[in-house]
Design an enzyme around this catalytic site. Structure first.
Site, PDB file in Angstrom:
ATOM      1  N   LYS A  69     -54.747   2.826 -61.729  1.00 29.15           N
ATOM      2  CA  LYS A  69     -54.424   4.173 -61.037  1.00 29.15           C
ATOM      3  C   LYS A  69     -54.228   5.334 -62.684  1.00 29.15           C
ATOM      4  O   LYS A  69     -55.509   5.820 -62.625  1.00 29.15           O
ATOM      5  CB  LYS A  69     -52.854   5.103 -60.481  1.00 29.15           C
ATOM      6  CG  LYS A  69     -52.868   4.065 -59.606  1.00 29.15           C
ATOM      7  CD  LYS A  69     -50.733   5.269 -58.675  1.00 29.15           C
ATOM      8  CE  LYS A  69     -51.120   4.617 -57.357  1.00 29.15           C
ATOM      9  NZ  LYS A  69     -49.856   5.115 -56.669  1.00 29.15           N
ATOM     10  N   GLU A 120     -38.755   6.254 -54.826  1.00 27.64           N
ATOM     11  CA  GLU A 120     -38.957   6.452 -53.630  1.00 27.64           C
ATOM     12  C   GLU A 120     -37.968   6.688 -52.073  1.00 27.64           C
ATOM     13  O   GLU A 120     -38.100   5.622 -51.900  1.00 27.64           O
ATOM     14  CB  GLU A 120     -40.178   5.536 -53.363  1.00 27.64           C
ATOM     15  CG  GLU A 120     -41.585   6.095 -54.528  1.00 27.64           C
ATOM     16  CD  GLU A 120     -42.403   4.897 -54.320  1.00 27.64           C
ATOM     17  OE1 GLU A 120     -42.995   4.532 -53.363  1.00 27.64           O
ATOM     18  OE2 GLU A 120     -43.239   4.890 -55.674  1.00 27.64           O
ATOM     19  N   ASP A 168     -48.120   9.233 -54.599  1.00 29.73           N
ATOM     20  CA  ASP A 168     -48.209   8.050 -53.623  1.00 29.73           C
ATOM     21  C   ASP A 168     -49.111   7.685 -52.790  1.00 29.73           C
ATOM     22  O   ASP A 168     -49.876   8.750 -51.959  1.00 29.73           O
ATOM     23  CB  ASP A 168     -46.970   8.407 -52.907  1.00 29.73           C
ATOM     24  CG  ASP A 168     -46.562   7.619 -51.956  1.00 29.73           C
ATOM     25  OD1 ASP A 168     -46.573   6.229 -52.868  1.00 29.73           O
ATOM     26  OD2 ASP A 168     -45.686   7.578 -50.764  1.00 29.73           O
ATOM     27  N   HIS A 200     -60.478   8.205 -52.405  1.00 33.33           N
ATOM     28  CA  HIS A 200     -59.105   8.821 -51.888  1.00 33.33           C
ATOM     29  C   HIS A 200     -58.476   9.636 -52.770  1.00 33.33           C
ATOM     30  O   HIS A 200     -58.256  10.990 -52.770  1.00 33.33           O
ATOM     31  CB  HIS A 200     -57.912   8.532 -51.534  1.00 33.33           C
ATOM     32  CG  HIS A 200     -57.808   7.411 -51.938  1.00 33.33           C
ATOM     33  ND1 HIS A 200     -58.746   5.721 -52.212  1.00 33.33           N
ATOM     34  CD2 HIS A 200     -56.268   6.661 -52.031  1.00 33.33           C
ATOM     35  CE1 HIS A 200     -57.887   5.061 -52.630  1.00 33.33           C
ATOM     36  NE2 HIS A 200     -56.593   5.221 -52.705  1.00 33.33           N
TER      37      HIS A 200
HETATM   38  P1  ITT Z   1     -46.611   4.361 -58.682  1.00 32.19           P
HETATM   39  O1  ITT Z   1     -45.913   4.752 -57.081  1.00 32.19           O
HETATM   40  O2  ITT Z   1     -45.794   3.465 -59.680  1.00 32.19           O
HETATM   41  O3  ITT Z   1     -47.370   4.870 -58.233  1.00 32.19           O
HETATM   42  P2  ITT Z   1     -47.760   2.010 -56.758  1.00 32.19           P
HETATM   43  O4  ITT Z   1     -48.643   0.887 -56.680  1.00 32.19           O
HETATM   44  O5  ITT Z   1     -46.205   1.221 -56.274  1.00 32.19           O
HETATM   45  O6  ITT Z   1     -47.708   2.296 -58.181  1.00 32.19           O
HETATM   46  P3  ITT Z   1     -47.770   3.420 -54.399  1.00 32.19           P
HETATM   47  O7  ITT Z   1     -46.292   4.206 -54.077  1.00 32.19           O
HETATM   48  O8  ITT Z   1     -49.154   4.600 -53.637  1.00 32.19           O
HETATM   49  O9  ITT Z   1     -48.390   3.462 -55.955  1.00 32.19           O
HETATM   50  O10 ITT Z   1     -48.470   2.324 -53.641  1.00 32.19           O
HETATM   51  C1  ITT Z   1     -49.840   2.297 -53.029  1.00 32.19           C
HETATM   52  C2  ITT Z   1     -50.526   1.343 -53.025  1.00 32.19           C
HETATM   53  O11 ITT Z   1     -50.956   1.133 -52.148  1.00 32.19           O
HETATM   54  C3  ITT Z   1     -50.538   0.406 -54.117  1.00 32.19           C
HETATM   55  O12 ITT Z   1     -50.006  -0.398 -54.510  1.00 32.19           O
HETATM   56  C4  ITT Z   1     -51.999  -0.597 -53.286  1.00 32.19           C
HETATM   57  O13 ITT Z   1     -51.554  -1.575 -53.137  1.00 32.19           O
HETATM   58  C5  ITT Z   1     -52.093   0.273 -52.627  1.00 32.19           C
HETATM   59  N1  ITT Z   1     -53.592   1.283 -52.935  1.00 32.19           N
HETATM   60  C6  ITT Z   1     -53.507   2.827 -53.698  1.00 32.19           C
HETATM   61  N2  ITT Z   1     -53.932   2.785 -54.210  1.00 32.19           N
HETATM   62  C7  ITT Z   1     -55.807   2.113 -53.392  1.00 32.19           C
HETATM   63  C8  ITT Z   1     -56.542   2.220 -53.868  1.00 32.19           C
HETATM   64  O14 ITT Z   1     -57.504   2.641 -54.966  1.00 32.19           O
HETATM   65  N3  ITT Z   1     -57.493   0.433 -53.943  1.00 32.19           N
HETATM   66  C9  ITT Z   1     -56.683  -0.267 -53.130  1.00 32.19           C
HETATM   67  N4  ITT Z   1     -55.118  -0.343 -53.060  1.00 32.19           N
HETATM   68  C10 ITT Z   1     -54.268   0.980 -53.528  1.00 32.19           C
END
Ligand code: ITT
EC number: 3.6.1.66
Length: 182
Positions: free
Chosen positions: A11, A35, A63, A167
């Site tokens: 990210k 969270e 998120d 997104h």
């Molecule tokens: P933070 O909360 O610390 O930012 P996280 O990886 O836990 O990191 P999220 O809670 O937003 O992030 O979880 C979203 C999940 O959705 C992420 O771990 C991926 O598995 C998936 N995801 C989100 N955006 C994505 C993307 O651009 N490409 C592929 N998978 C994605």
């Protein structure tokens, strides 16, 4: 200066690439925040408020999740856990024999400054779940997220290419537009 709170290095790479076109400095801190079980919006609101108070700085959190129509929106808010447990192969198995492959990625950016209330910005991209994993770029669900207009999965797109319409690009761009006129 805005601080992006995340523990996900992918990210950070994507956000840095998006922010470089604007005159806003971005730093990154892996603060970790609790969270609550809830919608993407609820998680982004509570995370942004918590982190801005804790650091006494303006922050953004994100998120995000993958919402698959035939699975009634699953894994949605459980995306991170499902990626770690079922993984991409597990998702492909769940969709074995299913015709409707519509899916969307959603990203909600939560912004908060120390003395104000949080604001949220939603970005989406629509696509399909591929029949098999393709490409080794990106992360997590990227190799199974197929974008018909590109004829490729996110796993086959470079960061620059994914950042044209992802997104995350859409949510961050909404945030940047709002922030720039504050
Ligand atoms: P933070 O909360 O610390 O930012 P996280 O990886 O836990 O990191 P999220 O809670 O937003 O992030 O979880 C979203 C999940 O959705 C992420 O771990 C991926 O598995 C998936 N995801 C989100 N955006 C994505 C993307 O651009 N490409 C592929 N998978 C994605």
């Amino acid at each position: 200066m805005i601080t992006f709170i995340t523990g996900n290095k992918h990210k950070v790479i994507e956000a840095e690439n998006i922010f470089k076109d604007y005159d806003i400095n971005l730093e990154h801190i892996d603060l970790g925040y609790c969270e609550p079980q809830g919608t993407l919006e609820e998680v982004a609101i509570s995370g942004a408020k918590y982190a801005s108070r804790k650091l006494n700085k303006p922050v953004i959190v994100e998120d995000a999740g993958l919402f698959i129509k035939a699975l009634k929106g699953f894994p949605g808010t459980y995306s991170s856990y499902v990626q770690e447990t079922l993984g991409n192969q597990g998702i492909l198995k769940l969709l074995d024999g299913v015709n409707d492959c519509y899916a969307e990625f959603r990203s909600v950016i939560g912004y908060c400054a120390p003395n104000s209330e949080p604001k949220i910005f939603l970005g989406k991209v629509i696509g399909e779940i591929a029949v098999e994993e393709k490409g080794d770029l990106g992360f997590a669900f990227d190799p199974i997220f197929y974008v018909p207009a590109e004829g490729k999965t996110f796993g086959e797109l470079t960061t620059e290419e994914k950042n044209q319409f992802s997104h995350r690009k859409n949510s961050l761009e909404k945030f940047i537009k709002w922030y720039s006129i504050q």
